[in-house]
Design a protein around this motif. Structure first.
Motif, PDB file in Angstrom:
ATOM      1  N   GLY A   1      38.343  48.237  47.007  1.00 18.33           N
ATOM      2  CA  GLY A   1      36.954  48.364  46.564  1.00 18.33           C
ATOM      3  C   GLY A   1      36.679  47.506  45.340  1.00 18.33           C
ATOM      4  O   GLY A   1      35.683  46.772  45.278  1.00 18.33           O
ATOM      5  N   LEU A   2      37.598  47.561  44.356  1.00 16.08           N
ATOM      6  CA  LEU A   2      37.406  46.751  43.148  1.00 16.08           C
ATOM      7  C   LEU A   2      37.507  45.260  43.476  1.00 16.08           C
ATOM      8  O   LEU A   2      36.742  44.443  42.958  1.00 16.08           O
ATOM      9  N   TYR A   3      38.451  44.914  44.352  1.00 16.96           N
ATOM     10  CA  TYR A   3      38.599  43.508  44.766  1.00 16.96           C
ATOM     11  C   TYR A   3      37.287  42.984  45.353  1.00 16.96           C
ATOM     12  O   TYR A   3      36.798  41.916  44.977  1.00 16.96           O
ATOM     13  N   ARG A   4      36.709  43.750  46.255  1.00 14.38           N
ATOM     14  CA  ARG A   4      35.456  43.301  46.896  1.00 14.38           C
ATOM     15  C   ARG A   4      34.320  43.193  45.885  1.00 14.38           C
ATOM     16  O   ARG A   4      33.500  42.264  45.948  1.00 14.38           O
TER      17      ARG A   4
ATOM     18  N   ALA B   1      32.347  39.799  44.816  1.00  8.18           N
ATOM     19  CA  ALA B   1      30.878  39.733  44.868  1.00  8.18           C
ATOM     20  C   ALA B   1      30.316  39.174  43.565  1.00  8.18           C
ATOM     21  O   ALA B   1      29.242  38.567  43.547  1.00  8.18           O
ATOM     22  N   LEU B   2      31.062  39.373  42.460  1.00  8.33           N
ATOM     23  CA  LEU B   2      30.641  38.822  41.157  1.00  8.33           C
ATOM     24  C   LEU B   2      31.035  37.352  41.009  1.00  8.33           C
ATOM     25  O   LEU B   2      30.781  36.746  39.979  1.00  8.33           O
ATOM     26  N   GLY B   3      31.734  36.836  42.015  1.00 13.49           N
ATOM     27  CA  GLY B   3      32.169  35.438  41.968  1.00 13.49           C
ATOM     28  C   GLY B   3      33.477  35.221  41.238  1.00 13.49           C
ATOM     29  O   GLY B   3      33.821  34.094  40.873  1.00 13.49           O
ATOM     30  N   LYS B   4      34.231  36.302  41.014  1.00  9.93           N
ATOM     31  CA  LYS B   4      35.495  36.175  40.275  1.00  9.93           C
ATOM     32  C   LYS B   4      36.616  35.656  41.168  1.00  9.93           C
ATOM     33  O   LYS B   4      36.604  35.844  42.387  1.00  9.93           O
TER      34      LYS B   4
END
Ligand code: AMP
Ligand code: MN
Ligand code: MN
Length: 325
Positions: free
Chosen positions: A46-49, A53-56
């Motif tokens: 979940g954190l990865y996605r 999504a933030l472009g990281k």
């Protein structure tokens, strides 16, 4: 200090984590504990996605067990690494000890997000709150603070972590807050019935294995303790044996249940408790850790017989402390 107490600075620390992650330009490695469960995989995916999504430049290093492999897509996996590049950030999730983090070395700038009371608060930025039902619940807060727009793809693994760590909202960690968070996540488009159904899928071999495991069930201390183990000949099926402790814990009159699995390095024990008995105390005596009602340990270099002796001794001590013996 009581390691199981809620962290009064929870929001302050989580806000700082969000600020740090938003500012990071280098790679962010996201990893979790060995023998990952639904919370380990759900919170980390979940954190990865959300970070993607933030472009990281986020990298998810994990090896889900078979029953969770439907959650990630092939391209979301990163290979394990021996060394992190200079300037890397590591987010360790649901990992009660640095030594339990798997697939990456614990180095670089380390953020430790977890809900195990026994967590030594390792890393540069530990946020450890044992009052949270799941690390995934903490990740839900973090994703809100990051300001990422929720989608079903992000909400599904996060809800998975909450579902599995609360036993589908049956355990004592199911607070009104947890139910509100779950309702919100379902509102983002998670297909709840499909997800809970899918999480219970097991291969045909699992059901035969269950029969073998149940034939090892034994009762001790007048039925206060129930034990079972993975039969030697069933070792191949190890991967499917994770939730047997959840099955035997429902023996009437029992307050502790322990499931033992012989492995190369020793014997892994899974402990569950109720009625004022602490699985955590038992696990700590055996060199492990975890939560008060659910904990575990790996007894290194011992055989199954010796492991049973050690478990009986540790459980007896805890039953005495809790006033049962
Ligand atoms: P398990 O029985 O493996 O499902 O583990 C129950 C709980 O105890 C989970 O929250 C685990 O993360 C934790 N746990 C299991 N083994 C250990 C260990 N050796 N050290 C610390 N925590 C553990
Ligand atoms: Mn876990
Ligand atoms: Mn957890």
């Amino acid at each position: 200090m009581d390691g199981n107490a809620p962290d009064p600075k929870y929001w302050e620390k989580m806000r700082l984590v969000a600020e740090v992650l938003r500012a990071v330009e280098g790679p962010i490695y996201i990893a979790t504990h060995v023998d990952p469960d639904g919370d380990a995989i759900g919170s980390s995916l979940g954190l990865y996605r959300a970070l993607k999504a933030l472009g990281k430049d986020a990298r998810w290093v994990a090896e889900p067990p078979r029953f969770l492999r439907f959650l990630p897509k092939e391209e979301e996996y990163s290979d394990p690494v021996d060394k992190l590049p200079p300037g890397a950030t590591l987010v360790a999730l649901d990992s009660a000890e640095p030594s339990r983090v798997v697939g990456v070395p614990v180095e670089g700038f380390v953020i430790n997000i977890d809900h195990h009371g026994t967590n030594p608060r390792f890393g540069h930025l530990p946020v450890v709150d044992p009052s949270k039902a799941a690390t995934a619940q903490m990740v839900k807060d973090l994703i809100d603070l990051l300001g990422v727009a929720w989608t079903a793809e992000i909400a599904t693994p996060v809800l998975t972590g909450i579902l599995t760590d609360t036993g589908n909202f049956r355990f004592a960690n199911t607070t009104p807050e947890v139910l509100k968070v779950a309702a919100e996540l379902v509102g983002y488009g998670v297909k709840l019935a499909e997800l809970t159904d899918r999480l219970q899928f097991r291969p045909p071999s699992y059901f035969r294995l269950m029969g073998q495991v149940l034939s090892t069930v034994a009762f001790h201390f007048g039925g206060l303790l129930v034990t079972a183990h993975l039969p030697e000949e069933a070792k191949r099926e190890e991967e499917d044996s994770d939730d047997f402790v959840g099955l035997i814990r429902y023996v009437e009159g029992s307050v502790v249940s322990v499931f033992l699995r012989k492995r190369e390095e020793g014997v892994k024990v899974s402990i569950r408790s109720r009625g004022g008995v602490s699985a955590q105390n038992i696990a700590l005596k055996l060199g492990g850790g975890g939560h008060v009602p659910a904990a575990g340990a790996t007894l290194k270099g011992v055989d199954l017989d010796r492991a049973y002796e050690m478990v009986l001794e540790a459980v007896q001590e805890e039953l005495r402390r809790a006033g049962y013996l």
